[in-house]
Write a protein that holds these residues in place. Structure first.
Motif, PDB file in Angstrom:
ATOM      1  N   GLU A 252      14.318  -8.709 -13.063  1.00 59.18           N
ATOM      2  CA  GLU A 252      14.185  -9.701 -12.000  1.00 59.18           C
ATOM      3  C   GLU A 252      14.318  -9.027 -10.632  1.00 59.18           C
ATOM      4  N   PRO A 253      13.899  -9.699  -9.551  1.00 60.16           N
ATOM      5  CA  PRO A 253      13.940  -9.089  -8.215  1.00 60.16           C
ATOM      6  C   PRO A 253      15.342  -8.664  -7.757  1.00 60.16           C
ATOM      7  N   ASP A 254      16.393  -9.255  -8.324  1.00 57.81           N
ATOM      8  CA  ASP A 254      17.755  -8.867  -7.941  1.00 57.81           C
ATOM      9  C   ASP A 254      18.305  -7.716  -8.785  1.00 57.81           C
TER      10      ASP A 254
ATOM     11  N   GLU B 213       9.868   7.237 -12.418  1.00 60.51           N
ATOM     12  CA  GLU B 213       9.462   6.438 -11.268  1.00 60.51           C
ATOM     13  C   GLU B 213      10.699   5.892 -10.573  1.00 60.51           C
ATOM     14  N   ILE B 214      10.562   5.636  -9.277  1.00 62.39           N
ATOM     15  CA  ILE B 214      11.625   5.010  -8.502  1.00 62.39           C
ATOM     16  C   ILE B 214      11.011   3.818  -7.786  1.00 62.39           C
ATOM     17  N   ILE B 215      11.647   2.641  -7.932  1.00 69.06           N
ATOM     18  CA  ILE B 215      11.137   1.406  -7.336  1.00 69.06           C
ATOM     19  C   ILE B 215      12.249   0.764  -6.533  1.00 69.06           C
ATOM     20  N   GLU B 216      11.934   0.361  -5.292  1.00 66.76           N
ATOM     21  CA  GLU B 216      12.900  -0.332  -4.444  1.00 66.76           C
ATOM     22  C   GLU B 216      12.830  -1.830  -4.718  1.00 66.76           C
ATOM     23  N   PHE B 217      13.994  -2.474  -4.801  1.00 65.66           N
ATOM     24  CA  PHE B 217      14.048  -3.929  -4.895  1.00 65.66           C
ATOM     25  C   PHE B 217      14.017  -4.486  -3.475  1.00 65.66           C
ATOM     26  N   GLU B 218      13.172  -5.476  -3.242  1.00 71.13           N
ATOM     27  CA  GLU B 218      13.033  -6.024  -1.892  1.00 71.13           C
ATOM     28  C   GLU B 218      14.219  -6.883  -1.476  1.00 71.13           C
TER      29      GLU B 218
ATOM     30  N   VAL C  43       4.788  -7.939 -11.606  1.00 68.72           N
ATOM     31  CA  VAL C  43       4.386  -9.311 -11.847  1.00 68.72           C
ATOM     32  C   VAL C  43       4.445 -10.059 -10.519  1.00 68.72           C
ATOM     33  N   SER C  44       3.722 -11.151 -10.427  1.00 68.16           N
ATOM     34  CA  SER C  44       3.508 -11.880  -9.178  1.00 68.16           C
ATOM     35  C   SER C  44       4.776 -12.186  -8.378  1.00 68.16           C
ATOM     36  N   ASN C  45       5.844 -12.619  -8.977  1.00 69.48           N
ATOM     37  CA  ASN C  45       7.040 -13.010  -8.217  1.00 69.48           C
ATOM     38  C   ASN C  45       8.072 -11.890  -8.156  1.00 69.48           C
ATOM     39  N   ASP C  46       7.614 -10.675  -7.907  1.00 63.15           N
ATOM     40  CA  ASP C  46       8.461  -9.484  -7.744  1.00 63.15           C
ATOM     41  C   ASP C  46       9.225  -9.084  -9.000  1.00 63.15           C
ATOM     42  N   ARG C  47       8.836  -9.617 -10.140  1.00 50.98           N
ATOM     43  CA  ARG C  47       9.418  -9.168 -11.405  1.00 50.98           C
ATOM     44  C   ARG C  47       8.739  -7.879 -11.822  1.00 50.98           C
ATOM     45  N   LEU C  48       9.447  -7.120 -12.660  1.00 46.86           N
ATOM     46  CA  LEU C  48       8.869  -5.935 -13.282  1.00 46.86           C
ATOM     47  C   LEU C  48       8.925  -6.135 -14.790  1.00 46.86           C
ATOM     48  N   VAL C  49       7.896  -5.687 -15.486  1.00 49.78           N
ATOM     49  CA  VAL C  49       7.873  -5.720 -16.946  1.00 49.78           C
ATOM     50  C   VAL C  49       7.840  -4.276 -17.420  1.00 49.78           C
ATOM     51  N   LEU C  50       8.840  -3.902 -18.236  1.00 51.00           N
ATOM     52  CA  LEU C  50       8.921  -2.560 -18.783  1.00 51.00           C
ATOM     53  C   LEU C  50       8.470  -2.605 -20.238  1.00 51.00           C
TER      54      LEU C  50
END
Length: 177
Positions: A107-109, A48-53, A90-97
């Motif tokens: 974290e979002p950064d 998967e590829i995910i962009e950080f906002e 997760v709600s605040n743009d976190r990802l859980v692997l």
């Protein structure tokens, strides 16, 4: 892999060349040029590829190995894990692997941290609600082969339950006193 044009760039955790088929990804730089990366794979089927906002960085999941990449650079910012099997938002743009024995929070950064070990060998039925992760942890100890419930609070980093526990400060069962 492209059959013509420039050779792909092998991307690994240790910087050593990698020439087997991995996970190819085409990147577009800010100057309009492009390059193709061949990511060394991990141990699962998760791609998967995910962009950080908040940044232009990307999370590239190559068969269970996580690479944090800037499209303008051919070297990864960070590389971690080899056995991730699922990704949750997760709600605040976190990802859980999800791994076999623990979780990693991104974290979002793009920075990340790992939970303590939750399971001896396997996590299942993961659900996330209000920054609380719930699920089951496999416990193969003493021929029980059972699944034990756990809760992990992402804000306080507190684990409740699970099947893995530390033997620290406990009398070893194999020693006679």
């Amino acid at each position: 892999m492209p059959t013509y044009g420039p050779m792909y760039v092998p991307v690994t955790d240790n910087g050593e060349p990698f020439y087997s088929e991995g996970f190819p990804v085409r990147f577009y730089k800010n100057d309009g040029t492009e390059w193709v990366a061949n990511f060394q794979p991990g141990w699962t089927y998760l791609k998967e590829i995910i962009e950080f906002e908040k940044t232009q960085n990307l999370l590239v999941m190559a068969f269970g190995t996580c690479y944090i990449m800037n499209p303008n650079d051919t070297k990864p910012i960070r590389v971690f894990g080899v056995g991730y099997s699922d990704i949750f938002s997760v709600s605040n743009d976190r990802l859980v692997l999800q791994d076999q024995t623990d979780l990693t929070i991104v974290e979002p950064d793009g920075s990340h941290w790992h939970t303590e070990r939750i399971s001896w060998d396997g996590l299942a039925e993961i659900k996330i609600e209000n920054n609380l992760v719930t699920g089951l942890a496999f416990n193969p100890i003493h021929d029980a082969d059972e699944w034990v419930a756990f809760k992990y609070d992402l804000d306080t980093k507190a684990l409740t339950g699970g099947s893995y526990y530390s033997f620290e400060n406990k009398k070893p069962w194999w020693k006679v006193w």
